[in-house]
Design a protein around this motif. Structure first.
Motif, PDB file in Angstrom:
ATOM      1  N   ASP A 103      -3.689  -2.566  -4.267  1.00 62.67           N
ATOM      2  CA  ASP A 103      -2.770  -1.626  -3.644  1.00 62.67           C
ATOM      3  C   ASP A 103      -3.216  -0.200  -3.947  1.00 62.67           C
ATOM      4  OD1 ASP A 103      -2.263  -1.719  -6.346  1.00 62.67           O
ATOM      5  OD2 ASP A 103      -0.080  -1.859  -6.157  1.00 62.67           O
ATOM      6  N   PHE A 104      -2.539   0.781  -3.361  1.00 57.27           N
ATOM      7  CA  PHE A 104      -2.892   2.166  -3.605  1.00 57.27           C
ATOM      8  C   PHE A 104      -2.665   2.533  -5.070  1.00 57.27           C
ATOM      9  CE2 PHE A 104      -1.757   2.741   1.030  1.00 57.27           C
ATOM     10  CZ  PHE A 104      -3.039   3.066   1.444  1.00 57.27           C
ATOM     11  N   PRO A 105      -3.554   3.331  -5.657  1.00 52.99           N
ATOM     12  CA  PRO A 105      -3.329   3.820  -7.026  1.00 52.99           C
ATOM     13  C   PRO A 105      -2.001   4.567  -7.112  1.00 52.99           C
ATOM     14  CG  PRO A 105      -5.590   4.239  -6.360  1.00 52.99           C
ATOM     15  CD  PRO A 105      -4.857   3.762  -5.128  1.00 52.99           C
ATOM     16  N   THR A 106      -1.340   4.452  -8.249  1.00 59.52           N
ATOM     17  CA  THR A 106      -0.012   5.047  -8.408  1.00 59.52           C
ATOM     18  C   THR A 106      -0.036   6.356  -9.177  1.00 59.52           C
ATOM     19  OG1 THR A 106       0.331   3.672 -10.377  1.00 59.52           O
ATOM     20  CG2 THR A 106       1.145   2.815  -8.264  1.00 59.52           C
ATOM     21  N   THR A 107      -1.221   6.816  -9.578  1.00 54.40           N
ATOM     22  CA  THR A 107      -1.368   8.097 -10.253  1.00 54.40           C
ATOM     23  C   THR A 107      -2.443   8.907  -9.537  1.00 54.40           C
ATOM     24  OG1 THR A 107      -3.018   7.167 -11.789  1.00 54.40           O
ATOM     25  CG2 THR A 107      -0.703   7.141 -12.494  1.00 54.40           C
ATOM     26  N   PRO A 108      -2.443  10.239  -9.673  1.00 52.68           N
ATOM     27  CA  PRO A 108      -3.478  11.056  -9.036  1.00 52.68           C
ATOM     28  C   PRO A 108      -4.875  10.658  -9.522  1.00 52.68           C
ATOM     29  CG  PRO A 108      -1.647  12.425  -9.746  1.00 52.68           C
ATOM     30  CD  PRO A 108      -1.405  11.063 -10.333  1.00 52.68           C
ATOM     31  N   CYS A 109      -5.832  10.646  -8.609  1.00 62.15           N
ATOM     32  CA  CYS A 109      -7.199  10.229  -8.922  1.00 62.15           C
ATOM     33  C   CYS A 109      -8.105  11.457  -8.928  1.00 62.15           C
ATOM     34  CB  CYS A 109      -7.684   9.206  -7.903  1.00 62.15           C
ATOM     35  SG  CYS A 109      -6.668   7.703  -7.862  1.00 62.15           S
ATOM     36  N   LYS A 110      -8.668  11.755 -10.078  1.00 60.53           N
ATOM     37  CA  LYS A 110      -9.452  12.969 -10.282  1.00 60.53           C
ATOM     38  C   LYS A 110     -10.586  13.111  -9.274  1.00 60.53           C
ATOM     39  CE  LYS A 110     -12.092  15.334 -13.912  1.00 60.53           C
ATOM     40  NZ  LYS A 110     -12.563  15.226 -15.334  1.00 60.53           N
ATOM     41  N   GLY A 111     -11.253  11.997  -8.941  1.00 61.64           N
ATOM     42  CA  GLY A 111     -12.394  12.040  -8.030  1.00 61.64           C
ATOM     43  C   GLY A 111     -12.115  11.483  -6.652  1.00 61.64           C
ATOM     44  N   GLU A 121     -18.331   0.988   1.066  1.00 64.66           N
ATOM     45  CA  GLU A 121     -17.643   1.831   0.096  1.00 64.66           C
ATOM     46  C   GLU A 121     -17.258   3.128   0.806  1.00 64.66           C
ATOM     47  OE1 GLU A 121     -19.585   0.825  -4.293  1.00 64.66           O
ATOM     48  OE2 GLU A 121     -20.404   2.465  -3.101  1.00 64.66           O
ATOM     49  N   THR A 122     -15.974   3.415   0.872  1.00 62.14           N
ATOM     50  CA  THR A 122     -15.501   4.641   1.515  1.00 62.14           C
ATOM     51  C   THR A 122     -14.808   5.514   0.485  1.00 62.14           C
ATOM     52  OG1 THR A 122     -15.120   3.371   3.555  1.00 62.14           O
ATOM     53  CG2 THR A 122     -14.189   5.590   3.443  1.00 62.14           C
ATOM     54  N   TYR A 123     -15.286   6.758   0.365  1.00 56.12           N
ATOM     55  CA  TYR A 123     -14.665   7.726  -0.536  1.00 56.12           C
ATOM     56  C   TYR A 123     -13.653   8.560   0.253  1.00 56.12           C
ATOM     57  CZ  TYR A 123     -17.932   7.269  -4.538  1.00 56.12           C
ATOM     58  OH  TYR A 123     -18.645   6.828  -5.615  1.00 56.12           O
ATOM     59  N   TRP A 124     -12.378   8.463  -0.105  1.00 54.14           N
ATOM     60  CA  TRP A 124     -11.328   9.260   0.512  1.00 54.14           C
ATOM     61  C   TRP A 124     -11.018  10.441  -0.395  1.00 54.14           C
ATOM     62  CZ3 TRP A 124     -10.048   8.338   5.416  1.00 54.14           C
ATOM     63  CH2 TRP A 124     -10.335   7.063   5.946  1.00 54.14           C
ATOM     64  N   ASP A 125     -11.108  11.644   0.161  1.00 50.76           N
ATOM     65  CA  ASP A 125     -10.938  12.851  -0.643  1.00 50.76           C
ATOM     66  C   ASP A 125      -9.463  13.183  -0.817  1.00 50.76           C
ATOM     67  OD1 ASP A 125     -11.385  15.083  -2.124  1.00 50.76           O
ATOM     68  OD2 ASP A 125     -12.122  16.315  -0.460  1.00 50.76           O
ATOM     69  N   THR A 126      -8.826  12.481  -1.734  1.00 53.82           N
ATOM     70  CA  THR A 126      -7.400  12.698  -2.010  1.00 53.82           C
ATOM     71  C   THR A 126      -7.175  13.831  -3.011  1.00 53.82           C
ATOM     72  OG1 THR A 126      -7.482  10.992  -3.746  1.00 53.82           O
ATOM     73  CG2 THR A 126      -6.842  10.287  -1.527  1.00 53.82           C
ATOM     74  N   ARG A 127      -8.236  14.482  -3.455  1.00 50.49           N
ATOM     75  CA  ARG A 127      -8.106  15.529  -4.479  1.00 50.49           C
ATOM     76  C   ARG A 127      -7.184  16.677  -4.071  1.00 50.49           C
ATOM     77  NH1 ARG A 127     -14.441  16.393  -5.387  1.00 50.49           N
ATOM     78  NH2 ARG A 127     -14.249  16.246  -3.098  1.00 50.49           N
ATOM     79  N   PRO A 128      -7.162  17.101  -2.800  1.00 54.18           N
ATOM     80  CA  PRO A 128      -6.240  18.194  -2.439  1.00 54.18           C
ATOM     81  C   PRO A 128      -4.760  17.822  -2.585  1.00 54.18           C
ATOM     82  CG  PRO A 128      -7.973  17.973  -0.787  1.00 54.18           C
ATOM     83  CD  PRO A 128      -8.052  16.768  -1.675  1.00 54.18           C
ATOM     84  N   PHE A 129      -4.475  16.538  -2.803  1.00 51.44           N
ATOM     85  CA  PHE A 129      -3.089  16.077  -2.867  1.00 51.44           C
ATOM     86  C   PHE A 129      -2.730  15.543  -4.253  1.00 51.44           C
ATOM     87  CE2 PHE A 129      -5.045  15.119   1.296  1.00 51.44           C
ATOM     88  CZ  PHE A 129      -4.364  16.058   2.072  1.00 51.44           C
ATOM     89  N   ASN A 130      -3.421  16.025  -5.277  1.00 52.07           N
ATOM     90  CA  ASN A 130      -3.249  15.477  -6.623  1.00 52.07           C
ATOM     91  C   ASN A 130      -2.116  16.098  -7.432  1.00 52.07           C
ATOM     92  OD1 ASN A 130      -5.137  13.478  -6.508  1.00 52.07           O
ATOM     93  ND2 ASN A 130      -6.697  14.508  -7.737  1.00 52.07           N
ATOM     94  N   ASN A 131      -1.413  17.076  -6.881  1.00 59.25           N
ATOM     95  CA  ASN A 131      -0.288  17.669  -7.605  1.00 59.25           C
ATOM     96  C   ASN A 131       0.897  16.717  -7.522  1.00 59.25           C
ATOM     97  OD1 ASN A 131       1.723  19.165  -8.784  1.00 59.25           O
ATOM     98  ND2 ASN A 131       1.545  20.916  -7.397  1.00 59.25           N
ATOM     99  N   LYS A 132       1.193  16.046  -8.619  1.00 61.99           N
ATOM    100  CA  LYS A 132       2.233  15.017  -8.582  1.00 61.99           C
ATOM    101  C   LYS A 132       3.619  15.608  -8.331  1.00 61.99           C
ATOM    102  CE  LYS A 132       3.157  10.511 -10.507  1.00 61.99           C
ATOM    103  NZ  LYS A 132       2.886   9.545 -11.582  1.00 61.99           N
ATOM    104  N   ALA A 133       3.761  16.910  -8.530  1.00 61.47           N
ATOM    105  CA  ALA A 133       5.047  17.552  -8.227  1.00 61.47           C
ATOM    106  C   ALA A 133       5.342  17.507  -6.735  1.00 61.47           C
ATOM    107  CB  ALA A 133       5.038  18.994  -8.714  1.00 61.47           C
ATOM    108  N   ASP A 134       4.301  17.303  -5.919  1.00 59.20           N
ATOM    109  CA  ASP A 134       4.474  17.211  -4.471  1.00 59.20           C
ATOM    110  C   ASP A 134       4.643  15.774  -3.989  1.00 59.20           C
ATOM    111  OD1 ASP A 134       4.158  19.978  -4.260  1.00 59.20           O
ATOM    112  OD2 ASP A 134       1.980  19.819  -4.032  1.00 59.20           O
ATOM    113  N   TRP A 135       4.528  14.811  -4.896  1.00 57.07           N
ATOM    114  CA  TRP A 135       4.644  13.401  -4.518  1.00 57.07           C
ATOM    115  C   TRP A 135       6.119  13.038  -4.312  1.00 57.07           C
ATOM    116  CZ3 TRP A 135       0.744   9.516  -7.028  1.00 57.07           C
ATOM    117  CH2 TRP A 135      -0.570   9.964  -6.796  1.00 57.07           C
ATOM    118  N   PRO A 136       6.403  11.876  -3.752  1.00 57.85           N
ATOM    119  CA  PRO A 136       7.798  11.488  -3.508  1.00 57.85           C
ATOM    120  C   PRO A 136       8.667  11.603  -4.762  1.00 57.85           C
ATOM    121  CG  PRO A 136       6.336   9.969  -2.404  1.00 57.85           C
ATOM    122  CD  PRO A 136       5.454  10.859  -3.239  1.00 57.85           C
TER     123      PRO A 136
END
Length: 338
Positions: free
Chosen positions: A175-183, A231-246
């Motif tokens: 499933d999707f990771p539940t914490t911000p992923c640095k890379g 192998e697909t790298y998705w650049d989720t780094r711009p969305f790593n501020n957990k204060a913006d998460w649900p």
């Protein structure tokens, strides 16, 4: 079965003993579009968005009897110049607290392919003699309707990795990771390696292939084929501020077909190598350097990553994919899955 005799003869020319092949190369982004010539042939637009790499013959319809990318494509976004296959997956989106969506970009694999304009890394693997695919061959793996881990485990090789760095290769999950992923998030897709030897497709696009049992192909699917692996790298780094998460603490990512669990991970493949190029590469035990972009395969003609970046096709479905969106593309066609 003349083609089978030819391919068996090609395999027989391989060096004696076990063939171990790790052919790894970069494929830049060819297109991001709402088309699927396997599952929804002829439909424009289709219910959900895909990211596609490979030959520029990708189209709304790719009839498996008449459409041969090797003769109709004029360029490929993959490094092997004789590979006009198409490889595609769903697209990842970020869902903000206000309910709007932002498309997540792909980036080049951090292990040597950072110059690539997105896309994905493709592998062809084998641990023994294999017969390469034939024109018209296609297959899918995974199921976008899966909503539980038990369902996802039916395809144990479709997984997510929360990247701490490009070298991260542990902590696989379904499933999707539940914490911000640095890379960023790496999504892997592995296809079956056994074929029934008769059909280039099947009604569900999966029954003509199978995974091995105890490392051997079952009697129903006796022909060993290369393992295709993305192998697909998705650049989720711009969305790593957990204060913006649900606010409820859940993770914010969703597949383009509405799945916010990740269990619906899936991939599609249409073979399009020219002539016997793939068989030659498998016979030659080609092994690519895992640290940089060197493909150690003298039998193949290769192009630079800069050249792969130049091979693109225009988006056929005219819609906004770059702004913050009120709904996922195609949601009016399929309804909300979640």
């Amino acid at each position: 079965m003349r083609w089978l005799s030819s391919f068996l003869a090609a395999v027989a020319l391989a060096p004696a003993g076990v063939i171990s092949t790790t052919l790894r190369f970069s494929c830049a982004q060819l297109a991001v579009d709402r088309l699927d010539p396997i599952v929804n042939p002829g439909q424009n637009p289709t219910p959900h968005l895909h990211q596609i790499v490979g030959g520029n013959a990708f189209n709304v319809t790719m009839d498996h009897e008449a459409h041969d990318q090797a003769t109709t494509a004029t360029c490929t976004s993959c490094q092997p110049m004789e590979d006009f296959s198409n490889y595609w997956t769903a697209v990842l989106f970020y869902k903000a607290r206000n309910g709007t969506y932002k498309r997540v970009s792909t980036v080049g694999n951090g292990l040597g392919y950072t110059a690539s304009n997105g896309g994905q890394t493709v592998y062809y693997l084998s641990n023994g003699k294999v017969i390469a695919f034939i024109p018209g061959f296609r297959m899918t793996v995974g199921n976008p309707s899966y909503k539980t881990q038990a369902e996802a485990r039916k395809n144990p090789a479709l997984q997510f990795t929360c990247l701490d760095s490009p070298m991260t290769r542990s902590g696989y999950r379904y499933d999707f990771p539940t914490t911000p992923c640095k890379g960023g998030i790496m999504v892997t897709v592995r296809f079956p390696t056994c074929w029934n030897g008769k059909h280039t497709d099947s009604p569900d696009h999966q029954s003509h292939v199978a995974y091995p049992v105890s490392r051997k192909c079952p009697s129903t699917h006796p022909v060993a084929i290369p393992e295709v692996f993305y192998e697909t790298y998705w650049d989720t780094r711009p969305f790593n501020n957990k204060a913006d998460w649900p606010a409820d603490g859940s993770q914010p990512f969703v597949w383009s077909f509405g799945d916010n669990t990740g269990y619906g991970n899936h991939g599609d493949y249409v073979f399009g190598w020219k002539g016997d190029a793939l068989q030659r590469a498998m016979n030659a035990k080609c092994n690519s350097d895992l640290i940089n972009d060197k493909v150690n395969c003298p039998t193949l003609k290769l192009q630079s990553i800069a050249d792969t970046n130049r091979c693109t096709v225009k988006r056929r479905v005219k819609e906004d994919l770059d702004s913050w969106l009120k709904a996922l593309p195609g949601s009016d066609m399929r309804g909300d899955m979640r």
